[in-house]
Design a protein around this motif. Structure first.
Motif, PDB file in Angstrom:
ATOM      1  N   CYS A 211       0.829  -1.201   0.000  1.00 25.07           N
ATOM      2  CA  CYS A 211       0.000   0.000   0.000  1.00 25.07           C
ATOM      3  C   CYS A 211       0.868   1.258   0.000  1.00 25.07           C
ATOM      4  N   ALA A 212       1.891   1.282   0.847  1.00 23.34           N
ATOM      5  CA  ALA A 212       2.776   2.445   0.922  1.00 23.34           C
ATOM      6  C   ALA A 212       3.511   2.665  -0.400  1.00 23.34           C
ATOM      7  N   ARG A 213       3.923   1.599  -1.033  1.00 25.36           N
ATOM      8  CA  ARG A 213       4.615   1.752  -2.317  1.00 25.36           C
ATOM      9  C   ARG A 213       3.708   2.421  -3.349  1.00 25.36           C
ATOM     10  N   ARG A 214       2.447   2.063  -3.333  1.00 25.03           N
ATOM     11  CA  ARG A 214       1.494   2.679  -4.254  1.00 25.03           C
ATOM     12  C   ARG A 214       1.314   4.162  -3.944  1.00 25.03           C
ATOM     13  N   ASN A 215       1.236   4.491  -2.660  1.00 24.08           N
ATOM     14  CA  ASN A 215       1.021   5.881  -2.273  1.00 24.08           C
ATOM     15  C   ASN A 215       2.244   6.761  -2.519  1.00 24.08           C
ATOM     16  N   LEU A 216       3.429   6.203  -2.327  1.00 25.95           N
ATOM     17  CA  LEU A 216       4.638   7.010  -2.375  1.00 25.95           C
ATOM     18  C   LEU A 216       5.364   6.975  -3.711  1.00 25.95           C
ATOM     19  N   ALA A 217       4.979   6.053  -4.584  1.00 27.30           N
ATOM     20  CA  ALA A 217       5.658   5.944  -5.883  1.00 27.30           C
ATOM     21  C   ALA A 217       5.655   7.251  -6.667  1.00 27.30           C
ATOM     22  N   PRO A 218       4.541   8.009  -6.709  1.00 30.27           N
ATOM     23  CA  PRO A 218       4.557   9.264  -7.477  1.00 30.27           C
ATOM     24  C   PRO A 218       5.575  10.272  -6.966  1.00 30.27           C
ATOM     25  N   LEU A 219       6.013  10.125  -5.713  1.00 26.69           N
ATOM     26  CA  LEU A 219       6.989  11.046  -5.135  1.00 26.69           C
ATOM     27  C   LEU A 219       8.411  10.506  -5.214  1.00 26.69           C
ATOM     28  N   GLY A 220       8.551   9.309  -5.767  1.00 29.45           N
ATOM     29  CA  GLY A 220       9.860   8.682  -5.797  1.00 29.45           C
ATOM     30  C   GLY A 220      10.281   8.113  -4.457  1.00 29.45           C
ATOM     31  N   GLY A 221       9.313   7.925  -3.558  1.00 28.56           N
ATOM     32  CA  GLY A 221       9.622   7.377  -2.244  1.00 28.56           C
ATOM     33  C   GLY A 221      10.039   5.918  -2.328  1.00 28.56           C
ATOM     34  N   ARG A 222      10.987   5.538  -1.499  1.00 25.86           N
ATOM     35  CA  ARG A 222      11.462   4.158  -1.465  1.00 25.86           C
ATOM     36  C   ARG A 222      10.946   3.473  -0.208  1.00 25.86           C
ATOM     37  N   VAL A 223      10.273   2.346  -0.398  1.00 24.72           N
ATOM     38  CA  VAL A 223       9.624   1.640   0.702  1.00 24.72           C
ATOM     39  C   VAL A 223      10.264   0.272   0.863  1.00 24.72           C
ATOM     40  N   TYR A 224      10.652  -0.070   2.096  1.00 23.48           N
ATOM     41  CA  TYR A 224      11.354  -1.311   2.385  1.00 23.48           C
ATOM     42  C   TYR A 224      10.518  -2.185   3.312  1.00 23.48           C
ATOM     43  N   ALA A 225      10.617  -3.492   3.114  1.00 18.28           N
ATOM     44  CA  ALA A 225       9.898  -4.454   3.944  1.00 18.28           C
ATOM     45  C   ALA A 225      10.840  -5.018   4.992  1.00 18.28           C
ATOM     46  N   GLY A 226      10.443  -4.898   6.262  1.00 16.65           N
ATOM     47  CA  GLY A 226      11.269  -5.454   7.319  1.00 16.65           C
ATOM     48  C   GLY A 226      11.024  -4.786   8.652  1.00 16.65           C
ATOM     49  N   ASP A 227      11.843  -5.131   9.629  1.00 16.00           N
ATOM     50  CA  ASP A 227      11.680  -4.676  10.999  1.00 16.00           C
ATOM     51  C   ASP A 227      12.501  -3.418  11.261  1.00 16.00           C
ATOM     52  N   LEU A 228      11.819  -2.291  11.374  1.00 20.03           N
ATOM     53  CA  LEU A 228      12.434  -1.003  11.692  1.00 20.03           C
ATOM     54  C   LEU A 228      13.638  -0.711  10.799  1.00 20.03           C
ATOM     55  N   TYR A 229      14.840  -0.580  11.383  1.00 23.85           N
ATOM     56  CA  TYR A 229      15.994  -0.128  10.606  1.00 23.85           C
ATOM     57  C   TYR A 229      16.640  -1.222   9.755  1.00 23.85           C
ATOM     58  N   ARG A 230      16.317  -2.477  10.018  1.00 25.37           N
ATOM     59  CA  ARG A 230      17.063  -3.584   9.398  1.00 25.37           C
ATOM     60  C   ARG A 230      17.126  -3.550   7.881  1.00 25.37           C
ATOM     61  N   PRO A 231      16.024  -3.247   7.173  1.00 24.50           N
ATOM     62  CA  PRO A 231      16.107  -3.334   5.712  1.00 24.50           C
ATOM     63  C   PRO A 231      16.658  -2.087   5.023  1.00 24.50           C
ATOM     64  N   LEU A 232      17.002  -1.060   5.793  1.00 20.53           N
ATOM     65  CA  LEU A 232      17.442   0.194   5.181  1.00 20.53           C
ATOM     66  C   LEU A 232      18.825   0.057   4.543  1.00 20.53           C
ATOM     67  N   PRO A 233      19.078   0.793   3.469  1.00 16.53           N
ATOM     68  CA  PRO A 233      20.408   0.749   2.839  1.00 16.53           C
ATOM     69  C   PRO A 233      21.455   1.361   3.761  1.00 16.53           C
ATOM     70  N   PRO A 234      22.615   0.740   3.886  1.00 19.93           N
ATOM     71  CA  PRO A 234      23.652   1.229   4.808  1.00 19.93           C
ATOM     72  C   PRO A 234      24.072   2.675   4.552  1.00 19.93           C
ATOM     73  N   ASP A 235      23.999   3.116   3.286  1.00 17.62           N
ATOM     74  CA  ASP A 235      24.473   4.475   2.997  1.00 17.62           C
ATOM     75  C   ASP A 235      23.517   5.560   3.509  1.00 17.62           C
ATOM     76  N   LEU A 236      22.388   5.147   4.092  1.00 19.91           N
ATOM     77  CA  LEU A 236      21.469   6.112   4.687  1.00 19.91           C
ATOM     78  C   LEU A 236      21.889   6.481   6.118  1.00 19.91           C
ATOM     79  N   ARG A 237      22.778   5.711   6.696  1.00 21.12           N
ATOM     80  CA  ARG A 237      23.214   5.970   8.076  1.00 21.12           C
ATOM     81  C   ARG A 237      23.804   7.379   8.211  1.00 21.12           C
ATOM     82  N   GLY A 238      23.346   8.067   9.240  1.00 17.58           N
ATOM     83  CA  GLY A 238      23.863   9.405   9.516  1.00 17.58           C
ATOM     84  C   GLY A 238      23.379  10.488   8.582  1.00 17.58           C
ATOM     85  N   ARG A 239      22.382  10.183   7.726  1.00 20.18           N
ATOM     86  CA  ARG A 239      21.916  11.169   6.747  1.00 20.18           C
ATOM     87  C   ARG A 239      20.446  11.572   6.911  1.00 20.18           C
ATOM     88  N   VAL A 240      19.744  10.982   7.874  1.00 20.98           N
ATOM     89  CA  VAL A 240      18.315  11.261   8.018  1.00 20.98           C
ATOM     90  C   VAL A 240      18.108  12.564   8.792  1.00 20.98           C
TER      91      VAL A 240
END
Length: 266
Positions: free
Chosen positions: A139-168
Motif C-alpha cells: 500500500c505504501a509503495r502505491r502511495n509514495l511511488a509518485p513522489l519517488g519514495g522508497r519503501v522497504y519491507a522489514g523490521d524497523l531499521y534492518r532493511p534500510l540501505p547502509p548508505d542512509l546511516r547518519g543522513r536522516v
C-alpha cells in the motif's frame, strides 16, 4: 395518473435507505458515511456490496479504499492500519523541522500517510519508509511511488540501505503505543481489522518506541530529529527513553485533536 419519480427523489430514497441501514448497524456518523458510500458506488449492486461490508463491521476507510488525511486522499487497503486524525500533529511538527531537500524516514509507515503528508508540505524531500507488514508495504509503495519514495519491507531499521546511516534529517515513527492489556478494549474496527503489530506496544505500550529511540542515533544526521506519537500519560517515560538514547527531548501537545508528540534532537 401518478407522476414519474424524479432522479433526485430516487437518489434521496437511496441515501435514506443507506443511512437507515448504517444507523441500525450502530454507525454514529451514518449520514456522512452514507454520502461517501453513495458517491463511491458506480451502480446499485456495488453500493449494496459496499454497505454490506460496512454493516459487517469493516472500517469505512477499508470499504472505500482511502482515507482523508491532512487533506490528502491516501489509499488504505484491507488489513492496513488506518491513520488517525490526531497524527496530523506529528505531520505538522515534522514538516516544520524538515527543510526543502531534507531526507525523511517514516518507520512503521503503514500506508505511508505520514511521509506522504510531510512531502506535500516540504519541497523535494528524499523519502524513505519501512514496514514489517506485507500489505502495508504494498500500500505504501502505491502511495509514495509518485513522489519517488522508497519503501522497504522489514523490521524497523534492518532493511534500510547502509548508505542512509547518519543522513536522516527527520525520522517519524508512529509506532504502536497501546499497552498489551488494553488492546482488547479498542473499538472492534481497529481490534479486528487492523494488524496487531500496529496496535500492541507491549507491557507499557512503549516497547517499540524504545527500540526506535535506541537505534535513531545511528541514522540521524547531526542536528536531525526523531518524532514519536504517544499518549499524554506516556510522555514522561518517553522523554526519559529519548534522553537515555542521547537525544535532547521535548514534548508538544494539541488538546483539540487530542495528540501528544515527543521529539528528540541528535
Amino acid at each position: 395518473m401518478s407522476k414519474p419519480t424524479s432522479t433526485s427523489t430516487r437518489a434521496s430514497a437511496v441515501q435514506a435507505d443507506v443511512v437507515g441501514r448504517l444507523r441500525a448497524a450502530g454507525c454514529v456518523f451514518a449520514e456522512d458515511e452514507a454520502e461517501l458510500l453513495v458517491a463511491a458506488a458506480r451502480d446499485p449492486a456495488e453500493l449494496s456490496a459496499l454497505v454490506e461490508r460496512r454493516v459487517a463491521g469493516l472500517p469505512l476507510e477499508h470499504v472505500l479504499g482511502w482515507v482523508d488525511f491532512c487533506g490528502l486522499r491516501v489509499a488504505v487497503d484491507p488489513g492496513v492500519f488506518v491513520p488517525r486524525r490526531r497524527t496530523e500533529l506529528l505531520v505538522r511538527r515534522a514538516a516544520a523541522l524538515a527543510r526543502p531537500g531534507a531526507t525523511v524516514l517514516d518507520l512503521a509507515c503503514g500506508s505511508g500517510a505520514i511521509g506522504l503528508a510531510v512531502a506535500a508540505l516540504v519541497e523535494d524531500v528524499a523519502l524513505y519508509a519501512v514496514d514489517i507488514e506485507p500489505a502495508a508495504v504494498e500500500c505504501a509503495r502505491r502511495n509514495l511511488a509518485p513522489l519517488g519514495g522508497r519503501v522497504y519491507a522489514g523490521d524497523l531499521y534492518r532493511p534500510l540501505p547502509p548508505d542512509l546511516r547518519g543522513r536522516v534529517d527527520v525520522l517519524v515513527a508512529n509506532v504502536p503505543y497501546v499497552p498489551s492489556e488494553a488492546v482488547a478494549l479498542l473499538p472492534p474496527e481497529a481490534r479486528l481489522h487492523e494488524p496487531l503489530v500496529a496496535l500492541d506496544g507491549g507491557r507499557d505500550g512503549l516497547d517499540v518506541l524504545r527500540r526506535v529511540a535506541a537505534g535513531a542515533g545511528d541514522w540521524l544526521a547531526p542536528g536531525g530529529h526523531l518524532l514519536l506519537e504517544t499518549s499524554l500519560e506516556q510522555a514522561g517515560i518517553a522523554v526519559a527513553v529519548l534522553d537515555r538514547a542521547g537525544l535532547a527531548p521535548t514534548v508538544v501537545t494539541d488538546d483539540d485533536l487530542p495528540a501528544t508528540v515527543v521529539i528528540g534532537r541528535r
